[in-house]
Design an enzyme around this catalytic site. Sequence first.
Site, PDB file in Angstrom:
ATOM      1  N   SER A 185       0.875  -1.183   0.000  1.00  0.00           N
ATOM      2  CA  SER A 185       0.000   0.000   0.000  1.00  0.00           C
ATOM      3  C   SER A 185       0.906   1.225   0.000  1.00  0.00           C
ATOM      4  O   SER A 185       1.560   1.500   1.007  1.00  0.00           O
ATOM      5  CB  SER A 185      -0.865   0.047   1.252  1.00  0.00           C
TER       6      SER A 185
ATOM      7  N   LYS B 271      -7.169   1.952  -2.325  1.00  0.00           N
ATOM      8  CA  LYS B 271      -6.715   1.483  -1.001  1.00  0.00           C
ATOM      9  C   LYS B 271      -6.720   2.635   0.014  1.00  0.00           C
ATOM     10  O   LYS B 271      -7.060   2.445   1.184  1.00  0.00           O
ATOM     11  CB  LYS B 271      -5.311   0.868  -1.132  1.00  0.00           C
TER      12      LYS B 271
ATOM     13  N   LYS C  81       1.231   5.539   8.166  1.00  0.00           N
ATOM     14  CA  LYS C  81       1.794   5.666   6.814  1.00  0.00           C
ATOM     15  C   LYS C  81       0.681   5.830   5.786  1.00  0.00           C
ATOM     16  O   LYS C  81       0.723   6.714   4.925  1.00  0.00           O
ATOM     17  CB  LYS C  81       2.642   4.407   6.553  1.00  0.00           C
TER      18      LYS C  81
END
Length: 297
Positions: free
Chosen positions: A96, A171, A239
Amino acid sequence: MQKIGFIGLGIMGKPMAKNLLKAGYEVKAFDIVKAGVDEVVSAGALEGKSNRDVAAFADVVITMVPNSPQVKEAVLGTDGALFGAKPGTIFVDMSSINPIASREICAEVEKKGCFMIDAPVSGGEPKAIDGTLAIMAGGKEEVFNKVKDILAVMGSSVTLCGDIGAGNTTKLANQVIVAANIAAVSEALVLGKKAGVKPEAIYQAIRGGLAGSTVMDAKAPMMMDGNFKPGFRINLHIKDLNNAIDTAHTVGAPLPLTSSVMEMMQWLKANGYETEDHSSLVRYYESLSGTDVRREK
Ligand code: NAD
């Protein structure tokens, strides 16, 4: 059957590589940490000596590493996979990462006559083990069609969302929804506890109604058990939210809710919980109200 190079054998990569082996694919695997490689080699994989070595063996190179800098290092860096790859090799980045980085890496990959799709996943370790991940892909349809069968071994749904980067944009949307949902479940369970109703009773009563969700079913029991073993670590979710906020600000889409949850996750990091599962977000609410939602023994 295409030969597969698998790079990144952490929580997710290990079971994904094992499922490819079970499906009969030849897999050569590499990770900068040897323990992950050893586990997959004992399940039947060939041992890669470097990212470059893995790519020299493969028709399809899968990467499953933490974030954009690690994908760049693994694919484009010194001894990176692109230097071992023959023309026509397909790179499938399942990490991701920032969609802008996906487009940058793809441009470099195509300069060498290779192809790339981004194909991040949702579902966490349990679905990686079961081979039932939700996979969201971006890239050219003809390239996607060549790796669709491989993706179908690891996921029960595989969706092409658009051109390169579209998988990671999807995502980010997923991670925005999951973050807000975990925060809402935490807020609600702590409210119930403070008001004198057992969190377990609240969970059981509402899980079949409109408030129920996959996130609630996965995370509320962990909160009540005080089991914060990852799963999906707080620092990885930070993140993802950084990438979401960065992308959103670039395109002009403010994320007020996500920014609030980001600050809660920063509190967790500041208090030493960053390697716990993201269900430990409940600790933030517990700290605000001086209670906890653990099951009574
Ligand atoms: P992890 O930290 O457990 O594993 C990442 C692995 O990549 C590590 O073993 C690390 O040594 C390896 N690595 C790092 N740099 C490398 C390099 N240059 N070359 C080779 N190997 C390298 O992380 P994870 O939980 O498996 O997550 C991987 C990706 O999947 C992340 O992008 C994460 O956001 C995403 N993801 C994770 C989950 C989850 O529940 N854990 C769910 C969905 C998506």
